[in-house]
Motif scaffolding. Sequence first.
Motif, PDB file in Angstrom:
ATOM      1  N   ALA A  35     -46.473 -24.047   5.486  1.00  0.00           N
ATOM      2  CA  ALA A  35     -45.813 -25.032   4.616  1.00  0.00           C
ATOM      3  C   ALA A  35     -46.335 -24.936   3.183  1.00  0.00           C
ATOM      4  O   ALA A  35     -45.597 -25.205   2.225  1.00  0.00           O
ATOM      5  N   THR A  36     -47.578 -24.525   3.019  1.00  0.00           N
ATOM      6  CA  THR A  36     -48.153 -24.342   1.685  1.00  0.00           C
ATOM      7  C   THR A  36     -47.475 -23.187   0.957  1.00  0.00           C
ATOM      8  O   THR A  36     -47.345 -23.205  -0.270  1.00  0.00           O
ATOM      9  N   TYR A  37     -47.030 -22.199   1.693  1.00  0.00           N
ATOM     10  CA  TYR A  37     -46.321 -21.056   1.110  1.00  0.00           C
ATOM     11  C   TYR A  37     -44.902 -21.413   0.669  1.00  0.00           C
ATOM     12  O   TYR A  37     -44.365 -20.819  -0.261  1.00  0.00           O
ATOM     13  N   ARG A  38     -44.284 -22.360   1.375  1.00  0.00           N
ATOM     14  CA  ARG A  38     -42.857 -22.638   1.176  1.00  0.00           C
ATOM     15  C   ARG A  38     -42.462 -22.849  -0.289  1.00  0.00           C
ATOM     16  O   ARG A  38     -41.526 -22.194  -0.764  1.00  0.00           O
ATOM     17  N   PRO A  39     -43.118 -23.730  -1.048  1.00  0.00           N
ATOM     18  CA  PRO A  39     -42.670 -23.927  -2.438  1.00  0.00           C
ATOM     19  C   PRO A  39     -42.863 -22.705  -3.333  1.00  0.00           C
ATOM     20  O   PRO A  39     -42.207 -22.576  -4.364  1.00  0.00           O
ATOM     21  N   PRO A  43     -38.428 -20.183  -4.623  1.00  0.00           N
ATOM     22  CA  PRO A  43     -37.804 -19.640  -5.837  1.00  0.00           C
ATOM     23  C   PRO A  43     -37.478 -18.151  -5.734  1.00  0.00           C
ATOM     24  O   PRO A  43     -36.622 -17.643  -6.449  1.00  0.00           O
ATOM     25  N   MET A  44     -38.157 -17.458  -4.816  1.00  0.00           N
ATOM     26  CA  MET A  44     -37.912 -16.033  -4.609  1.00  0.00           C
ATOM     27  C   MET A  44     -36.803 -15.823  -3.576  1.00  0.00           C
ATOM     28  O   MET A  44     -36.411 -14.689  -3.316  1.00  0.00           O
ATOM     29  N   GLY A  45     -36.340 -16.907  -2.975  1.00  0.00           N
ATOM     30  CA  GLY A  45     -35.301 -16.805  -1.948  1.00  0.00           C
ATOM     31  C   GLY A  45     -35.812 -16.257  -0.629  1.00  0.00           C
ATOM     32  O   GLY A  45     -35.056 -15.642   0.118  1.00  0.00           O
TER      33      GLY A  45
END
Length: 153
Positions: A35-39, A43-45
């Motif tokens: 979940a920390t990676y998600r944001p 933006p990179m799709g």
Amino acid sequence: MSRSTPPSLEGIDNPLALEQQVCFALAIASRTVIATYRPLLEPMGLTHPQYLVMLALWQQEPLRVNELSRLLQLDPGTLSPLLKRLEASGYIRRERDPHDERALAVVLTEKGRALREDALAIPPAIVERLGLPLDELLDLHKRLTQVIAAATS
């Protein structure tokens, strides 16, 4: 028949307590870190599994689908939809392996190669967000790799 705590669990009051379970801690840690990676990936799709595919390809390409499956420890049925979405995004191409027409190879497109520059910001951002010293994170990685090896042997 009396049941006693196995010697390997001595000192643990309740070996069935949820908070004592390695699987519970790993599951929560996995979901939380992903979940920390998600944001950073949105933006990179990319989703996190797609990011793992891209990491493998940035490290070495072309890769046959079966090689990618083995590297990521994903079955082909799980990997195939990821590859289709990455291809639809213009990041990869799947093509017949010139050395073996029966095998599919995955290659990066120029757009996929260019995305690597944006991705270089992710590892330091994750280290910062987790708030742990790098040497502790590297030690954690080493220990998790040992757990994986022990669980799969």
